[in-house]
Scaffold this motif. Structure first.
Motif, PDB file in Angstrom:
ATOM      1  N   CYS A   1       0.855  -1.181   0.000  1.00 59.94           N
ATOM      2  CA  CYS A   1       0.000   0.000   0.000  1.00 59.94           C
ATOM      3  C   CYS A   1       0.893   1.233   0.000  1.00 59.94           C
ATOM      4  CB  CYS A   1      -0.892  -0.004   1.235  1.00 59.94           C
ATOM      5  SG  CYS A   1      -1.697   1.579   1.549  1.00 59.94           S
TER       6      CYS A   1
ATOM      7  N   PHE B   1      -6.310  -1.872   5.307  1.00 59.31           N
ATOM      8  CA  PHE B   1      -5.858  -1.297   6.576  1.00 59.31           C
ATOM      9  C   PHE B   1      -6.150   0.202   6.646  1.00 59.31           C
ATOM     10  CE2 PHE B   1      -3.535  -5.109   5.746  1.00 59.31           C
ATOM     11  CZ  PHE B   1      -3.542  -5.762   6.957  1.00 59.31           C
ATOM     12  N   CYS B   2      -5.833   0.916   5.556  1.00 57.22           N
ATOM     13  CA  CYS B   2      -5.980   2.369   5.620  1.00 57.22           C
ATOM     14  C   CYS B   2      -6.902   2.907   4.527  1.00 57.22           C
ATOM     15  CB  CYS B   2      -4.612   3.027   5.534  1.00 57.22           C
ATOM     16  SG  CYS B   2      -3.893   2.982   3.882  1.00 57.22           S
TER      17      CYS B   2
ATOM     18  N   CYS C   1       0.115   3.201   3.956  1.00 59.57           N
ATOM     19  CA  CYS C   1       0.496   2.583   5.235  1.00 59.57           C
ATOM     20  C   CYS C   1       1.570   1.521   5.065  1.00 59.57           C
ATOM     21  CB  CYS C   1      -0.720   2.010   5.952  1.00 59.57           C
ATOM     22  SG  CYS C   1      -1.364   0.504   5.208  1.00 59.57           S
TER      23      CYS C   1
ATOM     24  N   CYS D   1      -6.563  -0.570   0.032  1.00 59.23           N
ATOM     25  CA  CYS D   1      -5.947  -1.189   1.203  1.00 59.23           C
ATOM     26  C   CYS D   1      -6.989  -1.468   2.281  1.00 59.23           C
ATOM     27  CB  CYS D   1      -4.866  -0.253   1.735  1.00 59.23           C
ATOM     28  SG  CYS D   1      -4.097  -0.830   3.252  1.00 59.23           S
TER      29      CYS D   1
HETATM   30 ZN   LIG Z   1      -2.758   1.070   3.515  1.00 55.60          ZN
END
Ligand SMILES: [Zn+2]
Length: 1009
Positions: free
Chosen positions: A347, A371-372, A350, A369
């Motif tokens: 990514c 996660f972020c 992040c 992503c």
């Molecule tokens: Zn990310």
């Protein structure tokens, strides 16, 4: 998007409930399938489809508004059985209750053998009198308690007044509104907990409680009326057992139920939010998108959506990660993925690595992503088309798109100083002072190394290891050896100026074993003779590590030092130590200083070692205090290990030492490792426990990382979490393999997020919670009096259980102790942690032992911490089913094995049957059994074979070799053995399980009132 799931899910759940979307497995909602998971999991046996962000669409109904329909209640009722993680009830069992419930007498009268333990409790309410006749402990009680035999999930308590019919579904009672304030703001100092149980010998200050207890501190609740002092209680009551141990939750029952229910089917990791089988169950893992529990175990698989909920419950949110765990032969090691010259796809924002949580969009040209949420371009060489479900068509051909664990080849950008690493080196540093020579250590090490050098770690067993080796010996000065292949004989170079250590030879110190074999063997033959007559008793220690470090620096490589050391380093040199052993400090506020290093020299040295990738393994052979707390600093900061062989004697201890050494040298290990745990928005890794170094708040640095080391990571909220997407974590470990290849090992883990506390309590893992608590507490003793540490542990557990009782259990009389099914062993295991030698030592436990155990536990995985705190006890005649750790479970006529992961005992009852003795020891007479034996005679009968096999299988499971100790009943050694019968009261004042459970019940009641 597994449409197959839909029909399944619709029925048991009635209306989709926002709190339940994360429970794809209908096995928890609908009918149980005897024997495991087949039906509900069938859809997952195919290619995994569940790891796109969020659970499969099929499980999520459209959001509903308005009051849940009537059928929802029904759905909850069925779901209530989900509390019973152990699967289906045995045939003929009464309707299952998801809580353990017993009408505890504790409030009635000072209940059990140790009334003083409860002296600060409130006076007994009369209500529970029915269950517990006020008089005569034994018969009536046990009768009552045996009405219902213990059942999985419903450990038979005595009949509970007012709960005659089919019990309501506790835990399902309509989920009272959260934020009720009763438990808010619980972290941090508690006004009522300054000294919760003053003068209480079992949980508070270590030694005895005969002194009149100071007045109980004022509690916030009105219930806190001090009960009679110990001295006020008629003596006869003090020795009376009023609770049948069979009526309280049994670890053995839980372990056996889990084996029966979860051991036969593979554990598939694709289902988010599902707790794995216990560590004591043998099971096969199928990686379908989340890391195997052999790599990651979590305290909770449904984490609260908000930090308020998390605080309210006090359940720690943590993961125990064992990045290089060894897998059983029938499970695949992580695949190695090569993304080419530009390195692993990540990514943009992040820097999370490509994984199943990345969602490809725009026909596969970009990915979002998990996660972020940042969107990143897919590099042309990685482009692939999507199928009609939005998945890349190559999804199942690529480990990084379909599996929970895999490795990436790292490019030069991931290497230190942007240079491809040199192969690592092993350096052996051997103490040759008087003690080391005299106890035989020097000779044994040198002899063994000649063989062991053929077994250095390698990735391909057919290829020679390219790890280089070097040798030095030392006492007050250091001796380096040139073992260059071209030499006829090894050459020694002495460095006596230890104040500023340097390596006197660069060429010929680190060599390839196969090239220099003859010279090395000659050296190892000569060393024991060269120092055979030494009179030198003093040693240095700091310069020894410095020497190894300098050698690695000079060779520009990472590596491992193996230091074999005997004594407190009192010779004049950097890192010189004093004998500061002072047992009088135990139990005082200054006790913490004993766990702290006495000089800062080693912490600084450790930092330098980590920067070089120099891991230190320390083998100690002390005859007296060596200050493990200080000598262990470098090993425990560099991912190394400490081994200790107190009063080492070649004859009786070399087997243990050599097995440890062999395992240690041969085991899989990586170097120069950095671990980073990334998480999805809303949650963050905040704290780390283990043998490593951190120079910032996010990167765990390990000079060496072997297959046995774990890192426990605690998480905290920094925002609200969504039930829809769950919470994700990705653990990435960058390391140099033993062949010198730079790699990234990735472990992914997704858990559910829940808006209802009941979901949290239904999907916890107590063994992992205990692992976390032990590590947390063992670190706290560095800065706090042990009593405070024990108190806060008890407090936190009481809060956890009180929160459950208040928010998840059905209303019932306060005399009942109601425990969440997944946590019903929390009290017994917590008591084991509280009683452990680190937190509550007996008089015979040395300071070095405590420091040693503290360091050991800090890097343990869940299986090791489990058996360490609750040892496994097996009767030899009914192998392999274990029994509970209590003396009253032992029969004088029997023989029992007990293992703790570090110790292994064979206890022989004084009336053991002659036939059994003959079969196992080769003699029918108890008196003729030699309690000095460390291995059993090899006899040709099934009993002998069986017992020896079990002993071997225990040893094979543990990272350290366990020496067998034969303990004859009534022998001196029996005292040590009994120390491990952890359900009993112990000599140092540790409470019995029964007493502690009553105490915990009282704490919970006080929190609730
Ligand atoms: Zn990310």
């Amino acid at each position: 998007m597994n449409v197959n799931q839909q029909p399944h899910m619709a029925s048991p759940y009635g209306q989709p409930q926002p709190g339940y979307q994360g429970y794809p497995q209908s096995g928890y909602g609908g009918q149980h399938v005897p024997g495991g998971y087949p039906a509900p999991y069938a859809p997952y046996n195919g290619p995994a489809s569940a790891y796109q962000p969020g659970p499969p669409q099929g499980m999520r109904g459209p959001p509903t508004s308005g009051a849940p329909p009537v059928s929802a209640a029904q759905a909850y009722s069925q779901f209530g059985q989900g509390d019973i993680q152990n699967g289906p009830p045995p045939l003929g069992a009464p309707p299952q209750r998801s809580v353990f419930s017993y009408t505890g007498p504790p409030m009635q009268q000072p209940p059990v053998s140790q009334p003083s333990s409860f002296h600060s409790g409130p006076p007994p309410p009369p209500t529970s009198a029915a269950g517990f006749p006020p008089q005569g402990g034994g018969p009536p009680m046990s009768q009552a308690n045996h009405v219902a035999p213990p059942q999985p999930g419903m450990l038979a308590g005595p009949p509970v007044p007012g709960m005659a019919g089919p019990p309501p579904q506790p835990g399902m009672q309509g989920y009272p509104p959260q934020q009720n304030g009763a438990f808010g703001q619980v972290r941090g100092p508690q006004p009522g907990y300054a000294g919760p149980y003053p003068g209480q010998q079992s949980y508070g200050a270590a030694p005895p409680a005969q002194a009149p207890a100071p007045p109980a501190p004022k509690r916030l609740d009105p219930d806190s009326i001090p009960s009679p002092q110990a001295s006020d209680i008629p003596p006869v009551q003090k020795t009376r057992h009023r609770i049948d141990p069979d009526a309280i939750p049994s670890p053995i029952q839980v372990i056996e139920d889990d084996k029966a229910n979860k051991g036969s089917e593979p554990f598939v990791t694709g289902v988010r939010g599902q707790a794995p089988p216990l560590v004591t169950t043998n099971f096969h893992v199928k990686d379908q998108g989340n890391a195997s529990p052999r790599f990651i175990r979590c305290t909770a698989y449904n984490i609260p959506c908000t930090s308020d909920m998390a605080k309210q419950s006090q359940v720690p949110l943590a993961a125990v990660i064992k990045p290089l765990a060894t897998l059983p032969p029938d499970e695949n090691s992580p695949y190695i993925v090569d993304h080419g010259e530009s390195g692993p796809i990540r990514c943009n924002r992040c820097k999370a690595y490509m994984c199943p949580y990345m969602q490809f969009i725009e026909g596969g040209r970009r990915f979002q992503c998990g996660f972020c949420s940042c969107v990143t371009e897919v590099p042309p060489h990685y482009f692939q088309h999507l199928d009609h479900t939005g998945k890349r068509v190559d999804c199942y051909d690529r480990p990084e798109l379909s599996l929970g664990s895999y490795e990436f080849l790292a490019t030069v950008d991931y290497c230190k100083n942007n240079k491809i690493p040199q192969p690592p080196a092993f350096i052996f540093l051997i103490d040759v002072s008087y003690n080391a020579v005299k106890n035989g250590m020097v000779r044994i090490v040198c002899q063994e190394l000649k063989t062991l050098l053929d077994y250095l770690p390698r990735e391909n067993p057919d290829v020679q290891s390219n790890i280089r080796v070097g040798f030095a010996t030392y006492n007050k000065v250091l001796h380096f050896y040139n073992v260059k292949a071209s030499l006829a004989q090894p050459q020694m170079m002495v460095v006596s100026d230890v104040a500023d250590m340097f390596v006197p030879l660069l060429d010929g110190f680190l060599v390839n074993v196969s090239e220099s074999r003859v010279v090395i063997e000659s050296l190892l033959d000569q060393i024991p003779d060269m120092f055979a007559d030494t009179r030198e008793t003093e040693t240095v220690f700091g310069p020894v590590i410095q020497a190894g470090l300098e050698a690695l620096k000079a060779a520009d490589c990472a590596g491992k030092l193996f230091v074999f050391h005997t004594s407190l380093p009192i010779a004049e040199a950097p890192g010189k130590l004093k004998n500061r052993e002072d047992k009088k400090l135990v139990g005082t506020d200054k006790e913490k200083s004993l766990f702290q290093p006495q000089v800062s020299f080693y912490a600084n040295l450790a930092k330098e070692c980590v920067a070089q990738g120099c891991c230190v393994d320390l083998f100690l052979f002390p005859n007296q205090y060596v200050d493990v707390a200080t000598l262990g600093v470098v090993p425990t900061s560099t991912g190394g290990s400490v081994y200790k062989y107190t009063y080492f004697q070649a004859q009786s201890d070399q087997e243990r030492f050599l097995n440890d050494l062999r395992k240690d040298i041969q085991k899989k290990v990586g170097f120069d490792a950095v671990m980073r745990v990334r998480t999805s928005t809303g949650i963050r890794a905040t704290d780390f426990f283990g043998s490593f170094y951190m120079s910032n708040t996010t990167d765990v640095e390990l000079a060496g990382l072997d297959c046995d080391k774990t890192v426990t990571v605690e998480f905290r909220h920094d925002d609200k979490l969504s039930e829809e997407t769950g919470a994700l974590m990705q653990c990435a470990v960058l390391y140099t393999s033993c062949s010198g290849q730079r790699r990234l090992r990735i472990h992914n883990m997704a858990v559910n997020c829940c808006a209802q506390l009941a979901d949290l309590y239904r999907n916890c893992e107590t063994d992992t919670i205990i692992n976390f608590f032990a590590k947390y507490a063992y670190r706290c003793v560095l800065n706090n009096p042990t009593k405070n540490v024990r108190d806060s542990l008890v407090n936190q557990c009481a809060q956890i259980l009180a929160c459950y009782r208040k928010n998840c259990a059905s209303p019932s009389s306060a005399g009942q102790l109601i425990l969440p099914e997944c946590m019903k062993l929390l009290p017994v295991y917590l008591n084991c942690v509280l009683k452990s030698d680190v937190l509550h030592p007996g008089a015979d436990v040395s300071l070095d032992d405590r420091a040693y155990l503290r360091q050991l536990v800090s890097a343990m995985d869940v299986a090791e911490s489990h058996v360490f705190f609750y040892p496994r006890l097996l009767p030899c005649d009914t192998l392999p089913v274990a029994i509970r750790d209590s003396e009253e479970r032992l029969s004088k006529g029997g023989i029992y094995l007990l293992e703790t992961g570090l110790n292994l005992f064979l206890w022989v009852g004084a009336n053991a049957q002659q036939e059994l003795l003959q079969n196992i020891f080769g003699t029918p007479a108890f008196g003729q059994i030699d309690s000095n034996m460390t291995s059993l005679p090899i006899l040709d009968n099934p009993y002998s074979k069986r017992v020896r096999e079990i002993v071997e299988s225990f040893r094979a499971q543990r990272s350290r070799y366990m020496k067998l100790m034969v303990v004859k009943q009534e022998d001196k050694l029996e005292l040590i053995f009994k120390h491990f019968l952890v359900e009993d009261k112990n000599n140092s004042g540790g409470a019995s399980y029964v007493d502690f459970l009553c105490h915990m019940h009282k704490e919970i009641r006080q929190l609730l009132s």
